[in-house]
Scaffold this active site. Structure first.
Site, mmCIF file in Angstrom:
data_model
loop_
_atom_site.group_PDB
_atom_site.id
_atom_site.type_symbol
_atom_site.label_atom_id
_atom_site.label_comp_id
_atom_site.label_asym_id
_atom_site.label_seq_id
_atom_site.Cartn_x
_atom_site.Cartn_y
_atom_site.Cartn_z
ATOM 1 N N THR A 1 14.618 26.018 -4.859
ATOM 2 C CA THR A 1 15.280 26.891 -3.894
ATOM 3 C C THR A 1 16.677 26.375 -3.547
ATOM 4 O O THR A 1 16.919 25.164 -3.583
ATOM 5 C CB THR A 1 14.426 26.958 -2.609
ATOM 6 O OG1 THR A 1 15.217 27.453 -1.539
ATOM 7 C CG2 THR A 1 13.911 25.593 -2.176
ATOM 8 N N ASP A 2 17.554 27.284 -3.165
ATOM 9 C CA ASP A 2 18.892 26.869 -2.711
ATOM 10 C C ASP A 2 18.822 26.094 -1.393
ATOM 11 O O ASP A 2 19.784 25.422 -1.005
ATOM 12 C CB ASP A 2 19.829 28.082 -2.577
ATOM 13 C CG ASP A 2 19.351 29.131 -1.584
ATOM 14 O OD1 ASP A 2 18.244 28.981 -1.015
ATOM 15 O OD2 ASP A 2 20.086 30.119 -1.373
ATOM 16 N N GLU A 3 17.657 26.153 -0.711
ATOM 17 C CA GLU A 3 17.545 25.483 0.592
ATOM 18 C C GLU A 3 17.640 23.963 0.459
ATOM 19 O O GLU A 3 17.907 23.275 1.443
ATOM 20 C CB GLU A 3 16.260 25.915 1.305
ATOM 21 C CG GLU A 3 16.231 27.426 1.485
ATOM 22 C CD GLU A 3 15.124 27.951 2.379
ATOM 23 O OE1 GLU A 3 14.647 27.218 3.246
ATOM 24 O OE2 GLU A 3 14.759 29.136 2.204
ATOM 25 N N TYR B 1 10.138 22.002 4.849
ATOM 26 C CA TYR B 1 9.955 22.746 3.591
ATOM 27 C C TYR B 1 11.009 22.344 2.563
ATOM 28 O O TYR B 1 10.686 21.939 1.442
ATOM 29 C CB TYR B 1 10.024 24.258 3.852
ATOM 30 C CG TYR B 1 10.276 25.078 2.595
ATOM 31 C CD1 TYR B 1 9.322 25.130 1.573
ATOM 32 C CD2 TYR B 1 11.474 25.776 2.414
ATOM 33 C CE1 TYR B 1 9.558 25.869 0.412
ATOM 34 C CE2 TYR B 1 11.715 26.510 1.265
ATOM 35 C CZ TYR B 1 10.751 26.556 0.257
ATOM 36 O OH TYR B 1 10.987 27.270 -0.898
ATOM 37 N N LYS C 1 10.752 20.302 -1.084
ATOM 38 C CA LYS C 1 11.228 20.859 -2.371
ATOM 39 C C LYS C 1 12.275 19.932 -2.990
ATOM 40 O O LYS C 1 12.297 19.729 -4.208
ATOM 41 C CB LYS C 1 11.821 22.263 -2.172
ATOM 42 C CG LYS C 1 10.830 23.337 -1.791
ATOM 43 C CD LYS C 1 9.771 23.615 -2.851
ATOM 44 C CE LYS C 1 10.325 24.292 -4.072
ATOM 45 N NZ LYS C 1 9.233 24.669 -5.027
HETATM 46 P P1 NAD Z 1 4.080 31.985 -1.962
HETATM 47 O O1 NAD Z 1 3.801 31.209 -0.735
HETATM 48 O O2 NAD Z 1 4.065 33.466 -1.933
HETATM 49 O O3 NAD Z 1 3.044 31.557 -3.119
HETATM 50 C C1 NAD Z 1 2.678 30.225 -3.351
HETATM 51 C C2 NAD Z 1 1.440 30.234 -4.246
HETATM 52 O O4 NAD Z 1 1.086 28.854 -4.526
HETATM 53 C C3 NAD Z 1 0.209 30.883 -3.610
HETATM 54 O O5 NAD Z 1 -0.413 31.764 -4.532
HETATM 55 C C4 NAD Z 1 -0.699 29.697 -3.290
HETATM 56 O O6 NAD Z 1 -2.076 30.023 -3.327
HETATM 57 C C5 NAD Z 1 -0.310 28.718 -4.389
HETATM 58 N N1 NAD Z 1 -0.624 27.318 -4.028
HETATM 59 C C6 NAD Z 1 -0.313 26.684 -2.860
HETATM 60 N N2 NAD Z 1 -0.802 25.428 -2.887
HETATM 61 C C7 NAD Z 1 -1.406 25.244 -4.100
HETATM 62 C C8 NAD Z 1 -2.081 24.160 -4.713
HETATM 63 N N3 NAD Z 1 -2.258 22.983 -4.090
HETATM 64 N N4 NAD Z 1 -2.569 24.329 -5.967
HETATM 65 C C9 NAD Z 1 -2.433 25.522 -6.611
HETATM 66 N N5 NAD Z 1 -1.811 26.587 -6.067
HETATM 67 C C10 NAD Z 1 -1.295 26.457 -4.830
HETATM 68 O O7 NAD Z 1 5.472 31.428 -2.492
HETATM 69 P P2 NAD Z 1 6.656 32.201 -3.261
HETATM 70 O O8 NAD Z 1 7.546 32.820 -2.263
HETATM 71 O O9 NAD Z 1 6.063 33.022 -4.345
HETATM 72 O O10 NAD Z 1 7.436 30.958 -3.872
HETATM 73 C C11 NAD Z 1 7.085 30.462 -5.182
HETATM 74 C C12 NAD Z 1 8.003 29.305 -5.513
HETATM 75 O O11 NAD Z 1 9.365 29.744 -5.514
HETATM 76 C C13 NAD Z 1 7.944 28.158 -4.498
HETATM 77 O O12 NAD Z 1 7.974 26.940 -5.221
HETATM 78 C C14 NAD Z 1 9.188 28.338 -3.644
HETATM 79 O O13 NAD Z 1 9.647 27.098 -3.156
HETATM 80 C C15 NAD Z 1 10.152 28.930 -4.661
HETATM 81 N N6 NAD Z 1 11.214 29.811 -4.096
HETATM 82 C C16 NAD Z 1 10.889 30.827 -3.251
HETATM 83 C C17 NAD Z 1 11.903 31.667 -2.779
HETATM 84 C C18 NAD Z 1 11.583 32.853 -1.886
HETATM 85 O O14 NAD Z 1 12.502 33.545 -1.454
HETATM 86 N N7 NAD Z 1 10.330 33.150 -1.606
HETATM 87 C C19 NAD Z 1 13.228 31.469 -3.173
HETATM 88 C C20 NAD Z 1 13.509 30.407 -4.042
HETATM 89 C C21 NAD Z 1 12.484 29.595 -4.512
HETATM 90 P P1 TYD Z 2 12.578 33.722 5.920
HETATM 91 O O1 TYD Z 2 12.203 35.029 5.319
HETATM 92 O O2 TYD Z 2 11.524 32.937 6.636
HETATM 93 O O3 TYD Z 2 13.226 32.856 4.742
HETATM 94 P P2 TYD Z 2 14.048 31.452 4.817
HETATM 95 O O4 TYD Z 2 13.830 30.824 6.130
HETATM 96 O O5 TYD Z 2 13.395 30.672 3.710
HETATM 97 O O6 TYD Z 2 15.472 31.802 4.539
HETATM 98 O O7 TYD Z 2 13.779 33.950 6.927
HETATM 99 C C1 TYD Z 2 14.983 34.554 6.517
HETATM 100 C C2 TYD Z 2 15.942 34.541 7.687
HETATM 101 O O8 TYD Z 2 15.432 35.399 8.712
HETATM 102 C C3 TYD Z 2 16.092 33.183 8.333
HETATM 103 O O9 TYD Z 2 17.450 33.017 8.753
HETATM 104 C C4 TYD Z 2 15.176 33.230 9.534
HETATM 105 C C5 TYD Z 2 15.227 34.690 9.931
HETATM 106 N N1 TYD Z 2 14.004 35.230 10.536
HETATM 107 C C6 TYD Z 2 14.062 35.940 11.737
HETATM 108 O O10 TYD Z 2 15.150 36.097 12.340
HETATM 109 N N2 TYD Z 2 12.912 36.455 12.257
HETATM 110 C C7 TYD Z 2 11.699 36.292 11.642
HETATM 111 O O11 TYD Z 2 10.663 36.768 12.169
HETATM 112 C C8 TYD Z 2 11.655 35.572 10.405
HETATM 113 C C9 TYD Z 2 10.338 35.363 9.696
HETATM 114 C C10 TYD Z 2 12.825 35.080 9.887
#
Ligand code: NAD
Ligand code: TYD
Length: 355
Positions: free
Chosen positions: A136-138, A161, A165
Site C-alpha cells: 500500500t502507499d500508506e 496497519y 505493511k
Molecule cells: P480485506 O481485508 O478485504 O481482505 C483480506 C483477506 O485476507 C480476507 O479474505 C481475510 O480472510 C484474509 N486473511 C486475513 N488473515 C489471514 C490469515 N492469517 N491467513 C489467511 N488469510 C487471511 O483486504 P483488501 O482490502 O482486499 O486488501 C488486500 C491486500 O491489499 C492487503 O494486503 C492490503 O494491505 C493491500 N492493499 C489494500 C488497499 C485497499 O484500498 N483496500 C490498497 C492498497 C493495498
Molecule cells: P478508509 O476507507 O478507512 O481507508 P484508509 O484509511 O486506508 O485510507 O478511509 C479513507 C478515508 O476516509 C480516510 O481519510 C479516513 C476517512 N474516513 C471517514 O472520514 N469516515 C469513515 O467512517 C471512514 C471509515 C473513513
C-alpha cells in the site's frame, strides 16, 4: 503485452477478501489452464460468495487456512507445484489497527515471513518463481499539499496497519537482497469497487445512506485519498507478475485525488437520484466526528514507473467507476446484509449503533 513469465500454478493468499477476490475473478478468465489456489482463513473480511464465478472451475481450489501455518504453506506449494505467490492476505483496516494492533503484526508481518521462508525453500526446486507482495502507499506516510509518493520515497508509516505493511515490505526486500529470492513489491493507492467491505469509506457511506444513518466524516473532511478501481489494480498486479523484474517495487495509482468530504458529497448526490430522494437529502446525513488518531493528511501516488516500464494505465475513469460501484451495491443488498451480520455485526454496532 509481451509476457516474460507465464506461471502455470499460482498461490493467491487472501483471495476471499476485497482485492484478492477481484484479482481471481479478473485473472482466471484471462489465463485458462493456470491453476489458482486460494489460501484464506476467512476472517470477518473474507467471503466465499465473492468467488461464485470461479467456483466450478477445475483449475480453482480453495483452502481454508492460515498464512502463519508454515507446514500447511509448504505442503500447498509442493503438492500444487506453485510457481508464483500473489500475497494479499492481511488485516487491512486502519481503524481496527488503532484499537487492536497485535493481530496486524501477526498476520501482516509474521504471516508474510512465513510465506517468504516456505516459498524461498520451495523455489530452490522450481525453475522460475515469483513472490509478489501486494502493499500500500500508506507505507510512505503522509504528504503535504504538494508532491507525490515515488518508489524512492522513504518509508514512514504512521498507523499500526501501515507499520505492519512496511515491516512486511522490508522482509520482502531482505529476502531479495540476502537470498536473491525473486520478489516483486507493488504499492497501491486506495481501491474502490465491488465486494469492498462496508467498514471502509465508500461502501460504508453507501450502506449508511441506504439505511438513512449518519455518515461519519472524520475531522474536517479535508484529508485526501487517491482512488483506483479494483479492476485496474488487478490488471496492474497481473502485469507486474508477468513482466516485472525481480527485486523491483512498483507504485500503482490512478492520479485521482479526492478530499473525503467531496467524495462523500458525490456519493450522497448519486444516491439521491437513484433512491428517488430530494436533491441534498442524503447530504443532510453527514456528521463530522472526532478525527482518527494519527490520521494521514494526504496520499498521492506517482505511478509513472509502471506506465513507462510495463505500459500499464488505468482503464476506468472515476465517473464511470463510482457510478458502476454504487449500482453494484444497490444490486447486491443481500451480500451487504450478509457481511455486516455475523462476526462483523458486533463491531459495526459498537461503531454505529444498532441497525
Ligand atoms: P480485506 O481485508 O478485504 O481482505 C483480506 C483477506 O485476507 C480476507 O479474505 C481475510 O480472510 C484474509 N486473511 C486475513 N488473515 C489471514 C490469515 N492469517 N491467513 C489467511 N488469510 C487471511 O483486504 P483488501 O482490502 O482486499 O486488501 C488486500 C491486500 O491489499 C492487503 O494486503 C492490503 O494491505 C493491500 N492493499 C489494500 C488497499 C485497499 O484500498 N483496500 C490498497 C492498497 C493495498
Ligand atoms: P478508509 O476507507 O478507512 O481507508 P484508509 O484509511 O486506508 O485510507 O478511509 C479513507 C478515508 O476516509 C480516510 O481519510 C479516513 C476517512 N474516513 C471517514 O472520514 N469516515 C469513515 O467512517 C471512514 C471509515 C473513513
Amino acid at each position: 503485452m509481451q509476457e516474460k513469465f507465464i506461471p502455470t500454478s499460482i498461490l493467491v493468499t487472501g483471495g476471499a477478501g476485497f482485492i484478492g477476490s477481484n484479482f481471481i475473478n479478473h485473472f482466471m478468465p484471462g489465463n485458462p489452464g493456470c491453476r489458482v489456489v486460494n489460501l484464506d482463513i476467512l476472517t470477518y473480511a473474507g467471503n466465499l460468495k465473492n468467488l461464485t464465478g470461479v467456483e466450478g472451475n477445475p483449475d480453482y481450489r480453495f483452502v481454508k487456512g492460515d498464512i502463519c501455518d508454515g507446514p500447511l504453506v509448504e505442503k500447498l506449494l509442493a503438492e500444487e507445484r506453485i510457481e508464483a505467490v500473489v500475497h494479499f492476505a492481511a488485516e487491512s483496516h486502519v481503524d481496527r489497527s488503532i484499537t487492536g494492533p497485535e493481530i496486524f503484526v501477526r498476520t501482516n508481518v509474521l504471516g508474510t515471513q512465513t510465506l517468504l521462508e516456505a516459498s524461498r525453500l520451495h523455489a530452490q526446486n522450481t525453475p522460475e518463481f515469483r513472490f509478489l507482495q501486494v502493499s500500500t502507499d500508506e507505507v510512505y506516510g503522509s504528504l503535504g499539499p504538494e508532491g507525490y509518493f515515488t518508489e524512492e520515497t522513504p518509508l514512514a508509516p504512521n498507523s499500526p496497519y501501515s507499520a505492519s505493511k512496511a515491516g512486511a515490505d522490508l522482509l520482502v526486500r531482505a529476502y531479495h537482497e540476502t537470498y536473491q529470492f525473486p520478489t516483486l513489491n507493488t504499492r497501491c493507492s486506495n481501491n474502490y469497487g465491488p465486494y469492498h467491505f462496508p467498514e471502509k469509506l465508500i461502501p460504508l457511506m453507501i450502506h449508511n445512506i441506504m439505511k438513512r444513518r449518519p455518515l461519519p466524516v472524520y475531522g474536517d473532511g479535508l484529508n485526501v485519498r487517491d482512488w483506483l478501481h479494483v479492476k485496474d489494480h488487478s490488471a496492474a498486479i497481473e502485469r507486474v507478475l508477468k513482466l516485472g523484474k525481480p527485486g523491483e517495487i512498483f507504485n500503482i495509482g490512478g492520479n485521482n485525488e479526492w478530499k473525503n468530504i467531496d467524495i462523500v458529497n458525490l456519493v450522497c448526490d448519486l444516491l439521491d437520484q437513484r433512491l428517488g430522494r430530494s436533491p441534498g437529502e442524503n447530504r443532510g446525513l453527514i456528521t463530522f466526528v472526532k478525527d482518527r488518531a494519527g490520521h494521514d493528511r494526504r496520499y498521492a501516488i506517482d505511478a509513472s514507473k509502471l506506465k513507462r516500464e510495463l505500459g500499464w494505465e488505468p482503464a476506468y475513469t472515476f465517473e464511470v467507476g463510482i457510478a458502476e460501484t454504487i449500482d453494484w451495491y444497490l444490486a447486491h443488498q443481500e451480500w451487504v446484509e450478509e457481511v455486516v451480520s455475523g462476526s462483523y455485526r458486533e463491531y459495526y454496532e459498537r461503531q454505529y449503533g444498532e441497525r
